[in-house]
Design an enzyme around this catalytic site. Structure first.
Site, PDB file in Angstrom:
ATOM      1  N   SER A 231       0.838  -1.209   0.000  1.00  0.00           N
ATOM      2  CA  SER A 231       0.000   0.000   0.000  1.00  0.00           C
ATOM      3  C   SER A 231       0.869   1.254   0.000  1.00  0.00           C
ATOM      4  O   SER A 231       0.417   2.325   0.398  1.00  0.00           O
ATOM      5  CB  SER A 231      -0.950   0.004   1.203  1.00  0.00           C
ATOM      6  OG  SER A 231      -0.203  -0.050   2.408  1.00  0.00           O
TER       7      SER A 231
ATOM      8  N   ALA B 158       3.872   3.755  -2.273  1.00  0.00           N
ATOM      9  CA  ALA B 158       3.814   4.521  -3.523  1.00  0.00           C
ATOM     10  C   ALA B 158       3.712   3.623  -4.760  1.00  0.00           C
ATOM     11  O   ALA B 158       2.938   3.916  -5.685  1.00  0.00           O
ATOM     12  CB  ALA B 158       5.048   5.412  -3.635  1.00  0.00           C
TER      13      ALA B 158
ATOM     14  N   ASN C 112       7.543   2.273   3.987  1.00  0.00           N
ATOM     15  CA  ASN C 112       8.607   3.267   3.781  1.00  0.00           C
ATOM     16  C   ASN C 112       8.120   4.545   3.119  1.00  0.00           C
ATOM     17  O   ASN C 112       8.664   5.614   3.362  1.00  0.00           O
ATOM     18  CB  ASN C 112       9.749   2.647   2.971  1.00  0.00           C
ATOM     19  CG  ASN C 112      10.771   2.005   3.888  1.00  0.00           C
ATOM     20  OD1 ASN C 112      11.011   2.495   4.984  1.00  0.00           O
ATOM     21  ND2 ASN C 112      11.351   0.911   3.459  1.00  0.00           N
TER      22      ASN C 112
ATOM     23  N   GLU D 229      20.194  17.548  -3.421  1.00  0.00           N
ATOM     24  CA  GLU D 229      20.577  16.404  -2.584  1.00  0.00           C
ATOM     25  C   GLU D 229      21.879  15.828  -3.117  1.00  0.00           C
ATOM     26  O   GLU D 229      22.291  16.116  -4.248  1.00  0.00           O
ATOM     27  CB  GLU D 229      19.465  15.348  -2.565  1.00  0.00           C
ATOM     28  CG  GLU D 229      18.232  15.860  -1.829  1.00  0.00           C
ATOM     29  CD  GLU D 229      17.171  14.813  -1.576  1.00  0.00           C
ATOM     30  OE1 GLU D 229      17.396  13.630  -1.909  1.00  0.00           O
ATOM     31  OE2 GLU D 229      16.115  15.178  -1.041  1.00  0.00           O
TER      32      GLU D 229
ATOM     33  N   HIS E 115      21.891   4.972   4.942  1.00  0.00           N
ATOM     34  CA  HIS E 115      21.761   6.429   4.896  1.00  0.00           C
ATOM     35  C   HIS E 115      22.789   7.005   5.856  1.00  0.00           C
ATOM     36  O   HIS E 115      22.870   6.582   7.006  1.00  0.00           O
ATOM     37  CB  HIS E 115      20.345   6.862   5.307  1.00  0.00           C
ATOM     38  CG  HIS E 115      20.034   8.269   4.930  1.00  0.00           C
ATOM     39  ND1 HIS E 115      20.609   9.342   5.568  1.00  0.00           N
ATOM     40  CD2 HIS E 115      19.246   8.789   3.962  1.00  0.00           C
ATOM     41  CE1 HIS E 115      20.168  10.461   5.004  1.00  0.00           C
ATOM     42  NE2 HIS E 115      19.335  10.154   4.029  1.00  0.00           N
TER      43      HIS E 115
ATOM     44  N   ARG F 297      25.966   8.546  -1.201  1.00  0.00           N
ATOM     45  CA  ARG F 297      25.662   7.952   0.107  1.00  0.00           C
ATOM     46  C   ARG F 297      26.597   6.831   0.533  1.00  0.00           C
ATOM     47  O   ARG F 297      26.915   6.700   1.704  1.00  0.00           O
ATOM     48  CB  ARG F 297      24.263   7.341   0.046  1.00  0.00           C
ATOM     49  CG  ARG F 297      23.244   8.316   0.371  1.00  0.00           C
ATOM     50  CD  ARG F 297      21.899   7.683   0.378  1.00  0.00           C
ATOM     51  NE  ARG F 297      20.986   8.794   0.248  1.00  0.00           N
ATOM     52  CZ  ARG F 297      19.702   8.683   0.073  1.00  0.00           C
ATOM     53  NH1 ARG F 297      19.149   7.501   0.011  1.00  0.00           N
ATOM     54  NH2 ARG F 297      18.954   9.749  -0.024  1.00  0.00           N
TER      55      ARG F 297
ATOM     56  N   HIS G 174      18.994   1.749   4.951  1.00  0.00           N
ATOM     57  CA  HIS G 174      17.948   2.642   4.437  1.00  0.00           C
ATOM     58  C   HIS G 174      17.175   2.044   3.266  1.00  0.00           C
ATOM     59  O   HIS G 174      15.956   2.138   3.228  1.00  0.00           O
ATOM     60  CB  HIS G 174      18.621   3.953   4.010  1.00  0.00           C
ATOM     61  CG  HIS G 174      17.670   5.015   3.582  1.00  0.00           C
ATOM     62  ND1 HIS G 174      16.629   5.448   4.385  1.00  0.00           N
ATOM     63  CD2 HIS G 174      17.599   5.752   2.447  1.00  0.00           C
ATOM     64  CE1 HIS G 174      15.960   6.404   3.751  1.00  0.00           C
ATOM     65  NE2 HIS G 174      16.512   6.593   2.572  1.00  0.00           N
TER      66      HIS G 174
ATOM     67  N   ARG H  34      21.861   3.765  -4.897  1.00  0.00           N
ATOM     68  CA  ARG H  34      20.779   4.585  -5.439  1.00  0.00           C
ATOM     69  C   ARG H  34      21.038   6.070  -5.259  1.00  0.00           C
ATOM     70  O   ARG H  34      21.446   6.515  -4.192  1.00  0.00           O
ATOM     71  CB  ARG H  34      19.465   4.208  -4.751  1.00  0.00           C
ATOM     72  CG  ARG H  34      18.300   5.075  -5.138  1.00  0.00           C
ATOM     73  CD  ARG H  34      17.032   4.598  -4.485  1.00  0.00           C
ATOM     74  NE  ARG H  34      17.054   4.655  -3.044  1.00  0.00           N
ATOM     75  CZ  ARG H  34      16.794   5.745  -2.338  1.00  0.00           C
ATOM     76  NH1 ARG H  34      16.515   6.895  -2.935  1.00  0.00           N
ATOM     77  NH2 ARG H  34      16.827   5.697  -1.018  1.00  0.00           N
TER      78      ARG H  34
ATOM     79  N   SER I 297      14.034   6.806  -5.390  1.00  0.00           N
ATOM     80  CA  SER I 297      13.225   5.622  -5.041  1.00  0.00           C
ATOM     81  C   SER I 297      11.730   5.877  -5.189  1.00  0.00           C
ATOM     82  O   SER I 297      11.010   5.035  -5.739  1.00  0.00           O
ATOM     83  CB  SER I 297      13.538   5.143  -3.630  1.00  0.00           C
ATOM     84  OG  SER I 297      13.500   6.209  -2.733  1.00  0.00           O
ATOM     85  N   LEU I 298      11.245   7.030  -4.704  1.00  0.00           N
ATOM     86  CA  LEU I 298       9.809   7.306  -4.919  1.00  0.00           C
ATOM     87  C   LEU I 298       9.524   7.394  -6.409  1.00  0.00           C
ATOM     88  O   LEU I 298       8.489   6.934  -6.892  1.00  0.00           O
ATOM     89  CB  LEU I 298       9.397   8.613  -4.230  1.00  0.00           C
ATOM     90  CG  LEU I 298       9.108   8.556  -2.725  1.00  0.00           C
ATOM     91  CD1 LEU I 298       8.760   9.941  -2.196  1.00  0.00           C
ATOM     92  CD2 LEU I 298       7.995   7.581  -2.393  1.00  0.00           C
TER      93      LEU I 298
HETATM   94  C1  SIN Z   1      16.557  11.706   2.413  1.00  0.00           C
HETATM   95  O1  SIN Z   1      15.688  12.552   2.542  1.00  0.00           O
HETATM   96  O2  SIN Z   1      17.716  11.889   2.713  1.00  0.00           O
HETATM   97  C2  SIN Z   1      16.154  10.352   1.906  1.00  0.00           C
HETATM   98  C3  SIN Z   1      15.754  10.417   0.507  1.00  0.00           C
HETATM   99  C4  SIN Z   1      16.026   9.123  -0.166  1.00  0.00           C
HETATM  100  O3  SIN Z   1      16.174   8.094   0.463  1.00  0.00           O
HETATM  101  O4  SIN Z   1      16.186   9.158  -1.389  1.00  0.00           O
END
Ligand code: SIN
Length: 480
Positions: free
Chosen positions: A11, A13, A40, A111, A221, A267, A326, A362, A367-368
């Site tokens: 359930s 995204a 998540n 980011e 993360h 990361r 993460h 990644r 991911s979303l």
């Molecule tokens: C974050 O906000 O640092 C996580 C975002 C992500 O996992 O892509």
């Protein structure tokens, strides 16, 4: 024998995207663990990476490939960025509540490892929860709550799944099954994932002969809030570093330079530098003193709440951080149409799947995007090529759901993966992990824990088989 067209497992995204994009005349049902257990999507803060305009698509692909440390499937990365760009335009046109500036243009956050600010957000750092709600409100298919304990597979076809609702078990027959059940982060003792993310579906797929790919590419993360208490560590989003937060030691020294890194390094590299620093000399902190507290509360409401809950009241100075599990880059192997390899009628999307788009590491906020894009791809594939299974029934599995050793075994899995298949790995320790996990198969465990255990074994087996350190899989040189 009641039979539906599509059964979606999950359930978050990915599940909601698939459900939303399936045509209205198709009979769809979603089955999910109770939402109170968390998924998540609800915790995804950072946002949705998306090209700024058509000219930026190539650059988004290039950043994805670079972060993926040469292990991305280039075609999947291209699909992600290209279809992601048009999909986000569709969602924005439908009124998805993205953060916008005073002129109505979407705000773009920076980011790590993105060559420019391109991350879309909603409600500041509440992006996953808000986009999830947006889709949920538009999905009219029934959702029932329970645990999937098996897939009904025979002769190269998937016929449905077995659901257990508080011990009441039944087979749900469907022409198509879409696995969107998320990753396996709660199999690690220190994680940003909620406790329900135990990778059972990956285990079921493996036990039913499906291929799991890239399971050793587990992303940590770098900046989870390191406070004692629950196993699920609150995230301090990449976007904080994108807006200037610095990583420092006890004496406010920016120690990342010692490791040849900076706050916006990918990361995998940043997690290793912070992990090594903590191992050798104590603690690491995220210095937030550059933020105005009112701005911080408006732009990062989730982080603001978490920091306050843990007694770090505004104006913040510095918050203790440590890497935490993460995201799973690996999962159930699928083709570019989200079909599980070698089976008719079975799909996997989102973190449960391995499309190869993320490679060995990644890129932040991809991911979303992947969940939304491949959810739509699965929906379109099913709509264009509806599978019709021949009539067939299966007996209902009667193995007990729970066993007396479940808690102890789960706790051993978490500690074993955390210590031996973590940020920095050693060959000998991985082999010990395999032996520890193998021994657990003889314990008195229920079928849910048995499925999680299979997933844990697949992570370690994949790490042992991997020939080189790359991306998130890093084995100490001297142990090679
Ligand atoms: C974050 O906000 O640092 C996580 C975002 C992500 O996992 O892509």
């Amino acid at each position: 024998m009641p039979q539906i067209d599509v059964l979606i497992i999950g359930s978050g995204a990915a599940a909601l995207s698939a459900a939303f994009f399936l045509p209205a005349n198709i009979r769809v049902a979603l089955v999910s663990k109770p939402r109170r257990l968390g998924c998540n999507t609800e915790f995804a803060q950072g946002g949705i990476a998306c090209a700024i305009d058509e000219n930026d698509i190539e650059s988004h692909i290039a950043d994805t490939l670079k972060a993926g440390a040469g292990r991305c499937d280039a075609e999947a990365a291209k699909i992600l960025a290209t279809k992601g760009f048009s999909l986000m335009k569709t969602l924005a046109d439908m009124g998805a509540p993205l953060d916008r500036d005073e002129n109505g243009a979407p705000l773009r956050a920076r980011e790590a490892a993105h060559s420019k600010p391109r991350v879309l957000r909603a409600g500041g750092d509440q992006t996953g929860a808000i986009i999830g709600e947006f889709l949920l409100e538009r999905v009219n298919h029934p959702i029932c709550f329970g645990e999937i304990v098996d897939l009904l597979i025979d002769g190269g076809r998937c016929y449905g799944a077995t659901i257990d609702e508080d011990g009441k078990r039944e087979n749900i027959y469907a022409h198509n099954v879409v696995i969107a059940s998320g990753g396996f982060g709660a199999l690690y003792d220190v994680t940003t994932n909620p406790p329900a993310i135990l990778g059972e579906l990956q285990g079921i797929a493996a036990l039913r002969g499906r291929k799991l790919s890239d399971m050793h590419f587990t992303q940590f993360h770098p900046t989870a809030l390191d406070m004692d208490g629950a196993a699920q560590k609150p995230l301090l989003s990449e976007a904080l570093r994108g807006e200037g937060a610095k990583i420092v030691d006890e004496n406010n020294r920016r120690f990342l330079e010692d490791y040849g890194e900076n706050e916006l390094s990918p990361r995998d590299r940043l997690s290793r530098a912070i992990f090594a620093h903590i191992e050798s000399s104590g603690r690491a902190y995220l210095d937030l003193s550059g933020f105005d507290s009112r701005y911080f509360a408006a732009r990062f409401p989730v982080a603001n709440r978490q920091l306050t809950l843990f007694g770090l009241k505004p104006p913040f100075r510095k918050a203790p951080i440590a890497p935490a599990f993460h995201y799973a880059m690996g999962g159930i192997a699928v083709d570019k149409n989200a079909r599980v390899l070698g089976l008719r009628g079975l799909y996997a999307i989102g973190e449960a799947a391995c499309t190869g788009a993320h490679g060995a590491n990644r890129l932040a906020s991809n991911s979303l995007l992947e969940a939304l894009v491949f959810g739509k791809i699965a929906a379109d594939t099913i709509a264009n090529d509806p599978n019709a299974n021949p009539a067939k029934t299966f007996g209902v599995l009667d193995e007990p759901r729970l066993g007396k050793d479940d808690d102890e075994v789960l706790s051993t899995i978490k500690k074993t993966l955390g210590r031996r298949a973590g940020v920095i790995r050693e060959r000998a320790s991985l082999k010990q992990a395999a032996a520890i996990l193998d021994a657990l198969t003889d314990r008195e465990i229920g079928l849910l824990t048995r499925r999680s255990l299979r997933t844990a074994q697949a992570i370690v087996e994949s790490a042992i088989e991997a020939e080189e350190s790359v991306g998130a899989h890093y084995v100490k040189e001297e142990s090679l």
